[in-house]
Scaffold this active site. Sequence first.
Site, PDB file in Angstrom:
ATOM      1  N   ASN A   7       1.005  -1.212   0.139  1.00 35.26           N
ATOM      2  CA  ASN A   7       0.020  -0.056   0.048  1.00 35.26           C
ATOM      3  C   ASN A   7       1.095   1.243   0.088  1.00 35.26           C
ATOM      4  O   ASN A   7       1.411   1.567   1.162  1.00 35.26           O
ATOM      5  CB  ASN A   7      -0.902  -0.070   1.288  1.00 35.26           C
ATOM      6  CG  ASN A   7      -1.809   1.003   1.360  1.00 35.26           C
ATOM      7  OD1 ASN A   7      -1.834   2.137   0.477  1.00 35.26           O
ATOM      8  ND2 ASN A   7      -2.857   1.041   2.210  1.00 35.26           N
ATOM      9  N   ARG A  94      -2.433  -2.060  -3.352  1.00 38.01           N
ATOM     10  CA  ARG A  94      -3.730  -1.293  -3.230  1.00 38.01           C
ATOM     11  C   ARG A  94      -3.905  -0.143  -4.172  1.00 38.01           C
ATOM     12  O   ARG A  94      -2.897   0.669  -4.033  1.00 38.01           O
ATOM     13  CB  ARG A  94      -3.889  -0.827  -1.805  1.00 38.01           C
ATOM     14  CG  ARG A  94      -5.045   0.041  -1.402  1.00 38.01           C
ATOM     15  CD  ARG A  94      -5.133   0.341  -0.190  1.00 38.01           C
ATOM     16  NE  ARG A  94      -6.601   1.027   0.208  1.00 38.01           N
ATOM     17  CZ  ARG A  94      -6.634   2.089   0.930  1.00 38.01           C
ATOM     18  NH1 ARG A  94      -5.806   2.352   1.846  1.00 38.01           N
ATOM     19  NH2 ARG A  94      -7.893   2.614   1.249  1.00 38.01           N
ATOM     20  N   HIS A 183     -12.976   2.574   0.162  1.00 36.59           N
ATOM     21  CA  HIS A 183     -12.973   1.516   1.129  1.00 36.59           C
ATOM     22  C   HIS A 183     -13.607   0.193   0.641  1.00 36.59           C
ATOM     23  O   HIS A 183     -13.939  -0.695   1.449  1.00 36.59           O
ATOM     24  CB  HIS A 183     -13.631   1.867   2.313  1.00 36.59           C
ATOM     25  CG  HIS A 183     -13.144   3.061   3.356  1.00 36.59           C
ATOM     26  ND1 HIS A 183     -13.675   3.824   3.912  1.00 36.59           N
ATOM     27  CD2 HIS A 183     -11.647   3.271   3.391  1.00 36.59           C
ATOM     28  CE1 HIS A 183     -12.924   4.856   4.424  1.00 36.59           C
ATOM     29  NE2 HIS A 183     -11.666   4.590   4.306  1.00 36.59           N
ATOM     30  N   ARG A 244     -12.367  15.334   8.019  1.00 28.20           N
ATOM     31  CA  ARG A 244     -13.130  15.559   6.805  1.00 28.20           C
ATOM     32  C   ARG A 244     -14.574  15.647   6.814  1.00 28.20           C
ATOM     33  O   ARG A 244     -15.144  15.002   7.927  1.00 28.20           O
ATOM     34  CB  ARG A 244     -13.127  14.202   5.792  1.00 28.20           C
ATOM     35  CG  ARG A 244     -11.853  14.170   4.849  1.00 28.20           C
ATOM     36  CD  ARG A 244     -11.708  13.101   4.132  1.00 28.20           C
ATOM     37  NE  ARG A 244     -10.813  12.061   4.819  1.00 28.20           N
ATOM     38  CZ  ARG A 244     -10.765  10.792   4.201  1.00 28.20           C
ATOM     39  NH1 ARG A 244     -11.209  10.416   3.278  1.00 28.20           N
ATOM     40  NH2 ARG A 244      -9.756  10.095   4.871  1.00 28.20           N
ATOM     41  N   GLU A 387      -7.799  -5.476   5.019  1.00 25.91           N
ATOM     42  CA  GLU A 387      -7.663  -5.320   3.443  1.00 25.91           C
ATOM     43  C   GLU A 387      -6.554  -5.975   2.915  1.00 25.91           C
ATOM     44  O   GLU A 387      -6.608  -6.343   1.822  1.00 25.91           O
ATOM     45  CB  GLU A 387      -7.500  -3.793   3.568  1.00 25.91           C
ATOM     46  CG  GLU A 387      -8.806  -2.982   3.729  1.00 25.91           C
ATOM     47  CD  GLU A 387      -8.826  -1.610   4.153  1.00 25.91           C
ATOM     48  OE1 GLU A 387      -8.187  -1.071   5.310  1.00 25.91           O
ATOM     49  OE2 GLU A 387      -9.268  -0.734   3.204  1.00 25.91           O
TER      50      GLU A 387
END
Length: 400
Positions: A7, A94, A183, A244, A387
Amino acid sequence: MKVLVINSGSSSIKYQLIDMSDESVMVTGLVERIGEDMGSLTSKTFPGTDREVKTEIEKPIPTHGVGLEMSIDLICKGENAVCAMDEIDVVGHRVVAGGEKFNVPVVITEDMWPDLTETERLAPLHNPANLGGAKDATKLFPGVPQVLVFDTAFHQTIPPHAFMYALPYEYYEEDHIRRYGAHGTSHKYVANECARLMGKPVEEMNLITIHMGNGASMSAVKNGLCADTSMGLTPLEGLVMGTRSGDVDPAVHNYLAVNRGLDIAAIDNILHKESGLKGLCGMNDMRDIHAAVEKGDERAKLALNVQTYRTRKYIGSYMAVLGRVDAIVFTAGIGENDDIVRAETIEGLEPFGMKIDPEANGIRSKEARRISTADSDVAIWVIPTNEELAIAREAVALIK
Ligand code: ADP
């Protein structure tokens, strides 16, 4: 089979080497502060076992390529090496945004690069680094398949009435503006895990999956396929996140420009980095927020309330999307660890057959667990996301 999962971020690389014979993690590593005066590499071989060895290196790491090479050296050479380079069968990467073209994982071929480069404008903060990692790994592992697993892929089954924004149509056709979500690898993983744990085929299940970490998103999963998701063109839309904003009135941009004289870049920065929980109470880590609430901090309490109310509102809207809901799944940093957020999110949904068992909810564990009462119509689960394992499984499935 051994899979290296990478990643690659803007100034960091996270990696795991997974032995797929038993899905055990052989190595985890983190390269940080790439391109700064001083960088670092932290790696653990056989993490969490009695064979665990931790290595820490501090030195300047000028590029991602150098960081990756250092990581491979640790994995494959020296006293703590765990395997030879030619024992790594596939590398999985990823990638945050795949656009409409990349709706399934792919093995990189040279002719894909123009289309891959096109995706960079959809996630300018993430995709260039993700794809750069894949380029570096291609050079380091000639002949080894490089698989790209896109965070948006799971959301590509969302129907047009859910992914379209009500904007002039040419912005979709020419600028590709639509909801892509994010996601997705995590939503898909926990949806499948939930079905497995409940002993039903995922194709027969309707689920609401809530990935709540520093970034947060929710998906409505109908018969195992994604029907809607809360993140949009970018990962800014939807739930209240660490920094956010999630959903705001789009007219906020003009209002701030006129009233505060801010330009678009400044407003964008505020919505990404100075909003969410941090904007409301000055803290973006949920643990700090709980500590402040305990001390009577009203703003911290407000931030918590805004966050859980927004999530509850989305649950209501996804009930309308799905019709029947079999289970709700909480995952990621907050979802897996925070019983207060889980309880407050579900509070008031009892009339809809969603009942949390306070005792089960209060248990701290790294394992998947059901936290709803025996008479709750909707099962409520906490399922740790993984993940990296999901990427490794996709990569192996593809090359097989
Ligand atoms: P990211 O989106 O960066 O991958 P994570 O899924 O790792 O985020 O989640 C990180 C967040 O999870 C932290 O910012 C913190 O708010 C929250 N978190 C982690 N551990 C706990 C805990 N024990 N209790 C409450 N919140 C937690």
